[in-house]
Design a protein around this motif. Structure first.
Motif, short mmCIF file in Angstrom:
data_model
loop_
_atom_site.label_atom_id
_atom_site.label_comp_id
_atom_site.label_asym_id
_atom_site.label_seq_id
_atom_site.Cartn_x
_atom_site.Cartn_y
_atom_site.Cartn_z
N ASP A 347 0.87 -1.18 0.00
CA ASP A 347 0.00 0.00 0.00
C ASP A 347 0.91 1.23 0.00
OD1 ASP A 347 -1.92 1.93 0.28
OD2 ASP A 347 -2.32 1.50 2.41
N ALA A 348 1.13 1.80 -1.19
CA ALA A 348 2.13 2.86 -1.31
C ALA A 348 1.59 4.04 -2.10
CB ALA A 348 3.39 2.33 -1.99
N ASP A 349 2.06 5.23 -1.73
CA ASP A 349 1.76 6.42 -2.52
C ASP A 349 2.83 6.59 -3.60
OD1 ASP A 349 3.97 7.22 -1.13
OD2 ASP A 349 2.94 8.75 0.07
N ASP A 350 2.87 7.73 -4.22
CA ASP A 350 3.83 7.94 -5.31
C ASP A 350 5.11 8.61 -4.82
OD1 ASP A 350 2.74 10.32 -4.64
OD2 ASP A 350 2.38 11.01 -6.70
N THR A 351 5.53 8.27 -3.59
CA THR A 351 6.73 8.87 -3.03
C THR A 351 7.95 8.56 -3.88
OG1 THR A 351 5.88 8.77 -0.78
CG2 THR A 351 8.26 8.96 -1.03
N VAL A 352 8.69 9.61 -4.22
CA VAL A 352 9.97 9.48 -4.92
C VAL A 352 11.01 10.20 -4.08
CG1 VAL A 352 11.26 9.96 -7.04
CG2 VAL A 352 8.81 9.44 -7.15
N VAL A 353 12.10 9.53 -3.79
CA VAL A 353 13.14 10.10 -2.94
C VAL A 353 14.47 10.13 -3.69
CG1 VAL A 353 12.00 9.28 -0.85
CG2 VAL A 353 13.79 7.89 -1.91
N ARG A 354 15.32 11.01 -3.24
CA ARG A 354 16.69 11.04 -3.75
C ARG A 354 17.54 10.18 -2.81
NH1 ARG A 354 20.53 14.24 -1.92
NH2 ARG A 354 18.95 15.60 -0.96
N GLY A 355 17.99 9.04 -3.33
CA GLY A 355 18.73 8.12 -2.47
C GLY A 355 19.49 7.08 -3.26
N ARG A 356 19.99 6.09 -2.52
CA ARG A 356 20.78 5.01 -3.12
C ARG A 356 19.86 3.80 -3.32
NH1 ARG A 356 23.82 6.90 1.40
NH2 ARG A 356 25.30 8.48 0.70
N PRO A 357 19.58 3.46 -4.55
CA PRO A 357 18.57 2.42 -4.80
C PRO A 357 18.91 1.07 -4.20
CG PRO A 357 19.76 3.01 -6.82
CD PRO A 357 20.14 4.01 -5.80
N GLN A 358 20.16 0.65 -4.28
CA GLN A 358 20.51 -0.67 -3.75
C GLN A 358 20.38 -0.70 -2.23
OE1 GLN A 358 24.33 -1.91 -5.18
NE2 GLN A 358 23.75 -1.76 -7.35
N GLY A 359 20.79 0.40 -1.57
CA GLY A 359 20.66 0.44 -0.12
C GLY A 359 19.22 0.40 0.32
N LEU A 360 18.35 1.17 -0.34
CA LEU A 360 16.93 1.17 0.01
C LEU A 360 16.29 -0.19 -0.25
CD1 LEU A 360 15.97 4.69 -1.38
CD2 LEU A 360 16.13 4.03 1.04
N GLU A 361 16.66 -0.83 -1.36
CA GLU A 361 16.11 -2.16 -1.66
C GLU A 361 16.59 -3.18 -0.63
OE1 GLU A 361 16.05 -5.37 -5.38
OE2 GLU A 361 16.41 -3.23 -5.73
N ARG A 362 17.84 -3.03 -0.18
CA ARG A 362 18.36 -3.95 0.84
C ARG A 362 17.59 -3.79 2.15
NH1 ARG A 362 23.34 -2.19 0.96
NH2 ARG A 362 23.96 -3.51 -0.78
N ALA A 363 17.32 -2.53 2.53
CA ALA A 363 16.60 -2.28 3.78
C ALA A 363 15.18 -2.85 3.71
CB ALA A 363 16.56 -0.78 4.06
N LEU A 364 14.46 -2.60 2.59
CA LEU A 364 13.12 -3.15 2.44
C LEU A 364 13.13 -4.68 2.42
CD1 LEU A 364 11.40 -0.75 -0.08
CD2 LEU A 364 10.35 -1.65 1.99
N GLY A 365 14.13 -5.25 1.74
CA GLY A 365 14.24 -6.71 1.70
C GLY A 365 14.47 -7.30 3.07
N ASN A 366 15.31 -6.67 3.90
CA ASN A 366 15.56 -7.18 5.24
C ASN A 366 14.30 -7.12 6.10
OD1 ASN A 366 18.17 -7.64 4.52
ND2 ASN A 366 19.06 -5.99 5.74
#
Length: 473
Positions: A347-366
């Motif tokens: 359940d997500a809105d259209d949030t777009v952030v300036r960040g490091r994609p691999q780091g964010l994907e790793r955090a969500l995956g964990n």
């Protein structure tokens, strides 16, 4: 030569140049004003003499002087009882060069070639001003041509005392300039000391860090001031703080990793010793031994993987770009479903952030793998909620004890209820490091109705409008 000495010499040199320039200009202005006043008086006397001659007859010196403005008040001013006319020497020069004294002291003023030329052929009003020395005394002489073969008039005044006054003024100005230069040098030393003090402290701190490789923030006071040196000191102090924190974090990571690696390595060493007598073991014992070796090896590999991820979680080597959190969440949800068979509801809105994609994907995956691990057989899907840079993962597992909440994001921390489950205790620590690298925080708490809610946030300054993401795609 130290920087402090250079500053002091520079201030002294600047002070000396300014003092000399001001002194020279002041002396020049005073001298020009005095000389101009003398010349004005000489011209006034000449005009008075010319008017007297036009009326005919021998002009009386007293009458001429009465028409002349008083000479500037100064050392050449006559004292009480002195006759005003005694300040001036007045004479005429005929066309043939003959000199006739009209009044004043009996001083034989010499007539120069220029004066004879003015008397013989000069136009009316042509003048020549010169300084002459007669009997050891200096006079300023004005020669004015009358024109029409009438010769020239000469008026002179003694200026010895004026020269002495100007000489004294020059000496006083030189003394004041010397004092100003010394004051500038002293001020330069003081200012240089204040300016370079923080630079010296910076140099000492840098030398201390380079000598033993340890940054000790607060050991040297590097704060204070809003100028460039103050900003440099403040930035350097913050840098030392970051270096010290990074070194402490590195040492803690190495210490914790060594502690966690010791258990699987000890088990593997024990199993290796038993394997030397593998022929004596029953088939069932050999199978259990090999399963144990395989499990410990897998745990060791997983631990090494997570250690590498943890070390790189806050790194700067990954370039930042616009990241759509909803797309990352859906991609991670599909991967978790393939691995564990657990459904994930995003359940997500259209949030777009300036960040490091691999780091964010790793955090969500964990977060999702952690939820799947603690709720492996749940009927309800794992929920991911994303709102304006805040990511929350909810599950229906056993939840988190209130006593364990403050430590769930610590490295290698595992609650008592989780010790029987696979894992190293680094997953949530990686989530925390990723959140901090993006200026955010981590959150953990119970879910109403049972289970846990764990998530992280991204700094509001990193939020981007969705249109920017569309343009980047």
């Amino acid at each position: 030569m130290t920087l402090r000495t250079r500053f002091a010499l520079a201030f002294a040199a600047i002070g000396a140049v300014v003092a000399l320039l001001v002194g020279a200009l002041s002396y020049r202005a005073a001298s020009d004003r005095v000389v101009a006043e003398i010349d004005r008086t000489l011209r006034s006397a000449t005009v008075a003499l010319a008017h007297a001659e036009e009326r005919g007859g021998q002009p009386l010196v007293s009458e001429v002087i009465a028409q002349v403005p008083e000479l500037y008040p100064g050392p050449d001013r006559p004292g009480p009882g002195d006759e005003p006319e005694r300040r001036m020497v007045l004479q005429t020069v005929a066309v043939d060069g003959t000199v006739t004294r009209l009044g004043g002291p009996g001083v034989p003023l010499p007539v120069s070639d220029t004066g004879r030329t003015l008397a013989a052929s000069g136009r009316a009003g042509d003048t020549d001003i010169a300084e002459v020395v007669v009997a050891g005394r200096t006079y300023r002489r004005l020669t004015t041509a009358l024109g029409g073969n009438r010769g020239a008039l000469q008026v002179a005044v003694r200026i010895d005392e004026t020269r002495r006054v100007l000489g004294g003024m020059a000496r006083e100005i030189a003394g004041v300039s010397l004092v100003a230069m010394l004051v500038a040098a002293c001020a330069g030393v003081l200012l240089a000391g204040r300016i370079t003090l923080r630079l010296v402290r910076l140099a000492e701190a840098a030398e201390e860090v380079s000598a033993d490789g340890r940054a000790v923030p607060g050991h040297v006071d590097l704060t204070g001031g809003r100028d460039e040196v103050g900003r440099l000191s403040t930035s350097f102090g913050r840098m030392l703080g970051r270096i010290a924190a990074a070194r402490d974090a590195q040492e803690r990571l190495v210490h914790d990793a060594a502690h966690e690696l010791r258990t699987p390595l000890t088990s593997l060493r024990t199993n290796a010793t038993v394997l030397r007598r593998v022929a004596e073991l029953s088939p069932q014992a050999r199978d259990r031994l090999l399963d144990d070796v395989e499990g410990e090896t897998g745990e060791l590999a997983h631990l090494v993987e997570e250690l590498v991820e943890l070390a790189l979680a806050g790194g700067q080597e990954e370039a930042e770009e616009a990241v759509e959190l909803a797309a990352v969440a859906r991609r991670v949800a599909r991967r978790v479903y393939r691995r564990s068979g657990r459904l994930v509801h995003v359940d997500a809105d259209d949030t777009v952030v300036r960040g490091r994609p691999q780091g964010l994907e790793r955090a969500l995956g964990n977060l999702l793998e952690n939820a799947a691990k603690f709720d492996p057989d749940g009927d309800d899907p794992i929920e991911v909620r994303i709102r304006r840079g805040a990511v929350t993962v909810s599950d229906r597992g056993p939840g988190i004890d209130a006593a364990a909440l403050p430590r769930v994001f610590d490295r290698f921390y595992r609650a008592d209820t989780a010790r029987a489950l696979p894992g190293s205790g680094l997953g949530l620590a990686i989530v925390r490091d990723v959140a901090e690298a993006h200026g955010g925080t981590v959150t953990a708490g119970p879910r109403p109705g049972g289970g846990a809610r764990i998530g992280f946030t991204v700094a509001g300054s990193r939020l981007l409008p969705g249109a920017e993401w569309q343009g980047d795609r």
